[in-house]
Design an enzyme around this catalytic site. Sequence first.
Site, mmCIF file in Angstrom:
data_model
loop_
_atom_site.group_PDB
_atom_site.id
_atom_site.type_symbol
_atom_site.label_atom_id
_atom_site.label_comp_id
_atom_site.label_asym_id
_atom_site.label_seq_id
_atom_site.Cartn_x
_atom_site.Cartn_y
_atom_site.Cartn_z
ATOM 1 N N ARG A 34 30.024 -73.502 48.817
ATOM 2 C CA ARG A 34 30.679 -72.213 48.566
ATOM 3 C C ARG A 34 29.680 -71.064 48.457
ATOM 4 O O ARG A 34 30.022 -69.910 48.705
ATOM 5 C CB ARG A 34 31.530 -72.311 47.291
ATOM 6 C CG ARG A 34 32.478 -71.118 47.079
ATOM 7 C CD ARG A 34 33.431 -71.392 45.934
ATOM 8 N NE ARG A 34 34.447 -70.354 45.794
ATOM 9 C CZ ARG A 34 34.488 -69.491 44.780
ATOM 10 N NH1 ARG A 34 33.573 -69.565 43.819
ATOM 11 N NH2 ARG A 34 35.441 -68.575 44.707
ATOM 12 N N ILE A 60 37.215 -63.888 47.914
ATOM 13 C CA ILE A 60 37.187 -65.312 48.212
ATOM 14 C C ILE A 60 37.994 -65.986 47.106
ATOM 15 O O ILE A 60 37.764 -65.747 45.922
ATOM 16 C CB ILE A 60 35.746 -65.860 48.298
ATOM 17 C CG1 ILE A 60 35.760 -67.385 48.524
ATOM 18 C CG2 ILE A 60 34.912 -65.499 47.089
ATOM 19 C CD1 ILE A 60 34.367 -67.972 48.788
ATOM 20 N N SER A 61 38.973 -66.773 47.488
ATOM 21 C CA SER A 61 39.928 -67.319 46.524
ATOM 22 C C SER A 61 39.278 -68.273 45.535
ATOM 23 O O SER A 61 38.243 -68.885 45.799
ATOM 24 C CB SER A 61 41.063 -68.042 47.256
ATOM 25 O OG SER A 61 41.827 -67.153 48.019
ATOM 26 N N GLN A 62 39.919 -68.396 44.399
ATOM 27 C CA GLN A 62 39.531 -69.378 43.387
ATOM 28 C C GLN A 62 39.578 -70.780 43.996
ATOM 29 O O GLN A 62 40.535 -71.132 44.676
ATOM 30 C CB GLN A 62 40.509 -69.284 42.220
ATOM 31 C CG GLN A 62 40.279 -70.273 41.096
ATOM 32 C CD GLN A 62 41.397 -70.211 40.055
ATOM 33 O OE1 GLN A 62 42.351 -69.432 40.204
ATOM 34 N NE2 GLN A 62 41.277 -71.006 39.018
#
Length: 215
Positions: A34, A60-62
């Site tokens: 990530r 950027i999503s969880q």
Amino acid sequence: MTAPDPRVIQLVMSLRGSGVTDRLVLAAIERTPRDIFVPDRFLDHAFDDRALPIDCGQTISQPLIVGLMTQLLQVDDRCKVLEIGTGSGYQAAILARLARRVYTIERYRTLAKEAEARFAALRLTNITPRIGDGTKGWPEQAPFDRIIVTAGAPVRPDTLLAQLKPGGIAVIPVNNDRGSQTLVRYIKTDSDTLDEEAVMDVRFVPLVEGETKAL
């Protein structure tokens, strides 16, 4: 052999404890670094289970949301997947480790080009990116086995759902009457009707029509 990154192990354990139980999804997350999808100023938080800002006012999503949405899609190596909202490319990279082919659309040119470079660095050759209006889908490549939208649709996006194969699954955040968004899973039956399942409340950037060429 390189030792596993303890931050990745901790993240995967946290996701497992929070409901991401599909071992293939967890393995895909574990194999996708990530930190290369996160702006340098947020590198210290790259493996935190939280959403982070990226360029063009997007996020950027969880990781938990990424894991749960991927799990809901039930992707396998025969699936042709459409993603609306490439963003940093993190979600597409995880899908690429599970699916036969991922088609991903981003309206911001800057984000699309950066994501494409990340896919190349990770040698993910089964992702086809495109700059364009995600609300229109990708008719030339339809139908799709799976569709995922990483932005909140104002209403049920029937244009996208029309590009889903019978038996296919779509996972899409949709605005609700409470002023928030509900993550909805759609399953297209063999009779070409849609079964809908409200999963959970979520918060995404809005799904916007058009392509932004300047950014």
